[in-house]
Design a protein around this motif. Structure first.
Motif, PDB file in Angstrom:
ATOM      1  N   UNK A  23       0.821  -1.213   0.000  1.00  0.00           N
ATOM      2  CA  UNK A  23       0.000   0.000   0.000  1.00  0.00           C
ATOM      3  C   UNK A  23       0.854   1.262   0.000  1.00  0.00           C
ATOM      4  N   UNK A  24       1.963   1.247   0.721  1.00  0.00           N
ATOM      5  CA  UNK A  24       2.842   2.413   0.712  1.00  0.00           C
ATOM      6  C   UNK A  24       3.536   2.565  -0.639  1.00  0.00           C
ATOM      7  N   UNK A  25       3.843   1.446  -1.281  1.00  0.00           N
ATOM      8  CA  UNK A  25       4.387   1.501  -2.636  1.00  0.00           C
ATOM      9  C   UNK A  25       3.379   2.133  -3.592  1.00  0.00           C
ATOM     10  N   UNK A  26       2.127   1.719  -3.477  1.00  0.00           N
ATOM     11  CA  UNK A  26       1.077   2.253  -4.346  1.00  0.00           C
ATOM     12  C   UNK A  26       0.914   3.759  -4.169  1.00  0.00           C
ATOM     13  N   UNK A  27       1.178   4.235  -2.954  1.00  0.00           N
ATOM     14  CA  UNK A  27       1.045   5.664  -2.663  1.00  0.00           C
ATOM     15  C   UNK A  27       2.345   6.429  -2.912  1.00  0.00           C
ATOM     16  N   UNK A  28       3.383   5.710  -3.317  1.00  0.00           N
ATOM     17  CA  UNK A  28       4.700   6.312  -3.574  1.00  0.00           C
ATOM     18  C   UNK A  28       5.228   7.071  -2.361  1.00  0.00           C
ATOM     19  N   UNK A  29       5.030   6.493  -1.171  1.00  0.00           N
ATOM     20  CA  UNK A  29       5.567   7.106   0.047  1.00  0.00           C
ATOM     21  C   UNK A  29       7.096   7.070  -0.012  1.00  0.00           C
TER      22      UNK A  29
END
Length: 339
Positions: A23-29
């Motif tokens: 999920x953090x990858x998807x949000x480009x955190x």
């Protein structure tokens, strides 16, 4: 039998870590606010497996803040780009105003906890971070609060159902104010759904001769080689960050005469000098004060504002099921009522 339960709980921890990472990858955190607590350490160790250039930011009041050694330990163990920031007085005052404008509260504990998050987000902006992750949600969904450890399964189920409807965390609200995207990594929709299937014994469980909250997170941290942080005692953020010291700073900026006048003018039974200081700041910044609650059964016994589910977000007062009133206080309340 204990070994079987531990293995099962670790598997849940690994599954949760994969969800958070994806999920953090998807949000480009690209940045995380790392306090050194269980939640932020879990989020960091989950995500660094996919993002080696991850940057982490730790805000501490001073060099002896209790959480600092754990944050440093995580940063070094995972070989992260780690910014440790001790804020100046000007930064604290700036974020004090930002927090008051965003949260519209005079609750000293809330404000003192939110200031380091605000400072961390401003540091993230300076680092040109595009999306910041926090560890918010772990205590709520995976039973990290100490008062939950002795609750029945029915009470824990009731708590979880209530928490699943919780609104934005202060860090997310501050992110909106500052125009910095923030993700509460342990409260995103997929994590909420996941939390429903995790058995209670993997949230509150017995291990190493002790009952722990957030057991699946702790087991994962241990599995990742972060034993020192995995089995640390829970410390409230206000203490861990060192920002409990700001309460005395605020206290020193208010006289009893000022408190008495505001008490008489506004009809508020201020529980502490920091309450008075923050109330003064709300007035100084022309931030709208909530009106006195018209519904008597919902009226806060301290400040008179409306409570929701037994909690007053304006002054930080709560009333438990036994009718006991709880709030941060010092000697001011007794002095005011004694006049």
């Amino acid at each position: 039998m204990l070994c079987d339960i531990v293995v099962k709980c670790l598997e849940y921890g690994i599954e949760l870590a994969k969800i958070v990472c994806e999920e953090l990858q998807n949000r480009a955190c690209d940045c995380i606010l790392l306090s050194g607590g269980i939640d932020t350490s879990f989020v960091t160790s989950s995500y660094v497996t996919a993002k080696r250039d991850l940057r982490v930011i730790t805000v501490a009041y001073d060099a002896i803040s209790p959480d600092l050694e754990y944050a440093v330990y995580v940063g070094k163990s995972l070989r992260l780009k780690h910014l440790i920031h001790y804020p100046s007085l000007n930064e604290i005052v700036t974020c004090e105003e930002i927090v008051l404008r965003t949260m519209k509260t005079m609750d000293p504990i809330e404000v003192a906890c939110d200031i380091p998050a605000c400072i961390g987000l401003l540091q993230a902006e300076k680092l040109k971070c595009t999306h910041v992750a926090t560890g918010d949600g772990g205590d709520e969904l995976f039973f990290g609060y100490s008062f939950l450890l002795n609750k029945t399964h029915e009470e824990l189920s009731e708590w979880l159902n209530k928490m699943l409807t919780k609104g934005l965390f202060p860090s997310e609200r501050l992110g909106k104010t500052l125009n910095i995207p923030v993700t509460a990594a342990l409260f995103i929709p997929k994590v909420k759904e996941f939390s429903k299937k995790v058995p209670v014994e993997c949230k509150i469980g017995f291990f190493k001769n002790k009952v722990w909250g957030k057991l699946l997170l702790r087991l994962y941290l241990d599995y990742r080689g972060l034993e020192k942080v995995a089995w640390r005692e829970k410390v409230p953020i206000i203490i861990g960050s060192g920002f409990e010291k700001i309460l005395n700073v605020w206290k020193g900026k208010v006289t009893f005469e000022e408190a008495l006048k505001l008490h008489r003018d506004y009809g508020i039974n201020f529980p502490s000098y920091p309450h008075v200081y923050l109330f003064k700041k709300l007035l100084e910044y022309n931030i709208e004060i909530p009106p006195v609650c018209k519904e008597e059964d919902k009226r806060c016994p301290i400040c008179g504002r409306c409570m929701q589910s037994g909690f007053c977000s304006f002054c930080g007062t709560s009333i438990d099921k036994k009718g006991i009133i709880i709030h941060y206080s010092d000697e001011l309340k007794e002095k005011l009522l004694g006049r």
